[in-house]
Design an enzyme around this catalytic site. Sequence first.
Site, PDB file in Angstrom:
ATOM      1  CD  GLU A  84      -8.131  -1.266  10.917  1.00  0.00           C
ATOM      2  OE1 GLU A  84      -8.117  -0.013  10.994  1.00  0.00           O
ATOM      3  OE2 GLU A  84      -8.436  -1.878   9.887  1.00  0.00           O
ATOM      4  CB  SER A  90     -10.867  -4.421   8.695  1.00  0.00           C
ATOM      5  OG  SER A  90     -11.968  -3.589   8.473  1.00  0.00           O
ATOM      6  NE  ARG A 137      -1.373  -1.192  11.679  1.00  0.00           N
ATOM      7  CZ  ARG A 137      -2.317  -0.537  11.053  1.00  0.00           C
ATOM      8  NH1 ARG A 137      -3.587  -0.880  11.222  1.00  0.00           N
ATOM      9  NH2 ARG A 137      -2.016   0.455  10.242  1.00  0.00           N
ATOM     10  NE  ARG A 197      -3.601  -2.375   2.405  1.00  0.00           N
ATOM     11  CZ  ARG A 197      -4.527  -2.682   3.305  1.00  0.00           C
ATOM     12  NH1 ARG A 197      -4.778  -1.842   4.293  1.00  0.00           N
ATOM     13  NH2 ARG A 197      -5.206  -3.802   3.208  1.00  0.00           N
ATOM     14  NE  ARG A 257      -0.949   5.007   8.966  1.00  0.00           N
ATOM     15  CZ  ARG A 257      -2.225   4.647   8.790  1.00  0.00           C
ATOM     16  NH1 ARG A 257      -2.646   4.247   7.623  1.00  0.00           N
ATOM     17  NH2 ARG A 257      -3.061   4.706   9.803  1.00  0.00           N
TER      18      ARG A 257
END
Length: 426
Positions: A348, A351, A392, A261, A276
């Site tokens: 997070e 999801s 994470r 990403r 990130r």
Amino acid sequence: MLDLNFIRKNPEAVRTAVREKHERVDIDQLVKLDADRRELIYQSEVLRKQLNEGSKRISQLKKQGQDASNLVEEMRALSDKIKDLEKRLEQLTPEIDALLLRIPNIPAPDVPKGEDASANVTVRNWGKRREFNFQPKPHWELGTNLDILDLERGAKICGSGFPLFKGVGARLERALFNFMLDLHTQKHGYKEVFPPFLVNRASMTGTGQLPKMEEDMYKVTEDDLFLVPTAEVPVTNLHRDEILNYKELPIYYTAYTACFRREAGAYGKDTRGIIRVHQFDKVELVKFVRPETSYEELEKLVKDAEAVLQLLGLEYRVLKLCTGDMSFASSKTYDLEAWAPGVDKWLEVSSCSNFEDFQARRINVRFRDESASGGKVRYVHTLNGSGVALPRTLIAILENYQQEDGSVIIPEVLRPYMGGLEVVQR
RNA sequence: GGAGGGAUGGCCGAGCGGUUUAAGGCGGCAGUCUUGAAAACUGCUGGAGCCUUGCGGCUCCCGUAGGUUCGAAUCCUACUCCCUCCGCCA
């Protein structure tokens, strides 16, 4: 993609969803173009019927050895007229499609209304907060000191946001996704797939990353291919343009991929450590299910993701996302956030979403329903969720399992994957 | 990279300018038979769109996009993908 028929009948509901999800699409324009298009279709169909009848008559006349030149002349003119109408249709259709592709999915009725993450609702908490009798260190300190994480050399090789794991760190990464894949395939009934890491434009559009998120994707311009931002893209597209047998449903897939990403809109956010990053590992869960069961399947999917965190002994919470914080294609989403004491934040790590038939309509995945004679064809519902995202989770492990001397205890479930290693130390 | 072959409904497969309204098989659904199931037999069964209260009617779709023609699954052109062989290669 929403059903055009539904939009026609419920323009207000669509406008609401567009507003709630912070999108901008001109619904009135869409409805108008759609009406124009249907008028053109009607006209050209009437003429085409005449043309078909005329052609048939020519065939008959010729068989009887009669002259058909007048009729041929007439049909030639008609044929030209139809081509004109169809040319106008060809211009209109892409305009309609472009608008359709930009309309987000409609949130489910029980999704909380809200503008941003602050309106998300905590559904449940799991695990007990660890008490530290020393100041817990952030993962980048732990990782660098243990020489299992080397951000400087990662940046040298590629750039910032491309972590380099070394030694036990590299093995820990591998242990984590192997553990997750084994859990989902052996305990939760998922079929493992190992998909391509590059996908074409049709696949990216099918799952909804395109056209909206093109700036956030790494792209191989020469071949018009994209690096996968999540295994959701290749795995959901696995059944693109297929009609499945109802007996095959539900289908559960799990896949490991690296994820890429650009994080185009997130410069300056979470720049330290590996919260990130531009490349990370993730195990994804994807389901194709009967429409009646999709919300039930979502709850099960969340449980399957939670099992990973529970087995790792990580404190986490489950959030139900509000309308404004949900993704474009989702109708209902739960996020899983693991507690990371070193950075003092919830991270997070998963999801999980039900897309209902939004993706299925884009990728044209249907199933033959057994109820009707011959079998009526309906769109499946698709779901996916991280099960779970690695860097994470690794952060949460390092920061939660750290000891005062800077060593890190390895969670028991991972030890078989680590050659029995119990502690990471210098 | 070079040479050849191919792509037709959920699947297999015939068709190569005008009863194609796409044969036939498999699968699916329903029924007969059976204690039940299987087998056998019978019937139904492609997708999308438009019109219609309904019955039903019409149009489009044979890898994709153009073209030729009154008319194209069928002829022409380009592209994509798959298969076989040769070359290169982890």
